[in-house]
Design an enzyme around this catalytic site. Sequence first.
Site, mmCIF file in Angstrom:
data_model
loop_
_atom_site.group_PDB
_atom_site.id
_atom_site.type_symbol
_atom_site.label_atom_id
_atom_site.label_comp_id
_atom_site.label_asym_id
_atom_site.label_seq_id
_atom_site.Cartn_x
_atom_site.Cartn_y
_atom_site.Cartn_z
ATOM 1 C CD GLU A 59 35.854 -29.723 21.831
ATOM 2 O OE1 GLU A 59 35.871 -29.261 20.681
ATOM 3 O OE2 GLU A 59 35.167 -29.220 22.763
ATOM 4 N N PRO A 266 19.892 -23.841 22.408
ATOM 5 C CG PRO A 266 19.321 -21.674 22.988
ATOM 6 C CD PRO A 266 18.989 -23.100 23.290
ATOM 7 N NE ARG A 267 28.500 -26.290 21.050
ATOM 8 C CZ ARG A 267 28.817 -27.577 21.132
ATOM 9 N NH1 ARG A 267 27.868 -28.488 21.143
ATOM 10 N NH2 ARG A 267 30.069 -27.957 21.184
ATOM 11 C CG MET A 307 24.827 -25.785 31.206
ATOM 12 S SD MET A 307 25.240 -25.528 29.471
ATOM 13 C CE MET A 307 26.742 -26.506 29.372
ATOM 14 N N GLY A 308 24.016 -30.124 30.120
ATOM 15 C CA GLY A 308 24.208 -31.558 30.324
ATOM 16 C C GLY A 308 23.009 -32.424 30.034
ATOM 17 C CG ASN A 333 28.626 -36.007 17.968
ATOM 18 O OD1 ASN A 333 28.539 -36.672 16.936
ATOM 19 N ND2 ASN A 333 28.950 -36.527 19.126
#
Length: 418
Positions: A59, A266-267, A307-308, A333
């Site tokens: 989000e 991985p999420r 991350m990112g 997404n």
Amino acid sequence: MPRFFYSLIFLLCLPLILLRLLYRAWRAPAYARRWAERFALGGDLRAGGIWVHAVSVGESIAAAPMVRELLARHPELPVTMTCMTPTGSEQIRKLFGDRVGHAYLPYDLPWLQRRLIRRLAPRVAIIMETELWPNLVAECRRAGVPVVLANARLSERSARGYRRVLPLVRPMFAALDWVAVQSAAEAQRFAALGVRDTAMTVTGSIKFDLKPSPAVIEAAAQWRAGWGQRPVWIAASTHAGEDEPVLQAHRQLLERHPRALLILVPRHPERFDGVARLVQQSGLSLVRRSRGAQPGEADQVFLGDSMGELMQFYACADLAFVGGSLIPGGGHNYLEPAALGLPVLSGPHRFNFAEISQLLEQAGALVEVADAAAMAAQVQAWLDDDVARERAGEAGRKVVEANQGALEQLLQGISRLL
């Protein structure tokens, strides 16, 4: 009255909620920090401006183009973003640094939400997608703060869950000042739950307004140039239970394409070490992004344990599997790889992105696979046929471009409430 009992039950369950937070802190130490913010104390709150709530990483990324435009169009108004997870917090700071204020959203008890709203004194509250809390919405209404549900989505599964507690949630939905909803089908579900027709506009998804950064594409090209001429595919945002079939599919693929490289992302960060062990146990050679190394010729799996950087990982690949879809997670997404011209694989569980995935599937840009064998077969088919792979990727890119424009409608709607 239903909200009173909801708040009472929430209060009685608070010790269990805190125990769960301690358990999550044991697995991911970031959960042990900034507890005061979960009680509406502390945090970097910038009063008198725009409040954006984005529950977690996805989000926050979806909100980023909207927030950038709000900062540019309303420089006199400070922006504060709240979230619920450490990964979301890290993403917000990575995206915006000190350009926005930031804190965790407090627990949904009326006096905590009231304290936050009193400290923030926002001109408008913008909630991303479906992160609705009864006391948050009620306290905004009490304080005269307009509430916008931006890029709103509501699967049939989620709608059924809300219908079970309709006396509690109907006043919440009816109190929303404006809902910018992604599709007509979802608008009907929102209306059935109490959203007024006059307070709702079908804008489409702002996720279509994704524009990959030239800097990200250039960085990915530099990475890829160092890997040599080898096929590369990515399995992104995977959940527990998905890594095993992905690795099994990769082992099958290596029989025909022995130089193939899998980027596995991985999420959730707390799974990084476990997935690394899983790769090693499967007998595949591994290199981890967190160690600063790049894949060598002998490496078969590149673990995206950072991350990112998801878009940069996507931009390195020839095709993509999007996780959260082999297990009943609803998918993630699909537009991120499609915007980069990658053909997309998905498992059968796509209910979070049903309309988007259907558009891509109808265009020939997305193929559904149910298991490792089907995944391996489709990856191999696209790697064996450059023309078919590029045709599918271009079809996805065209779907993204044809559906852009939701962001501008959203921004205009927000401006009317400021």
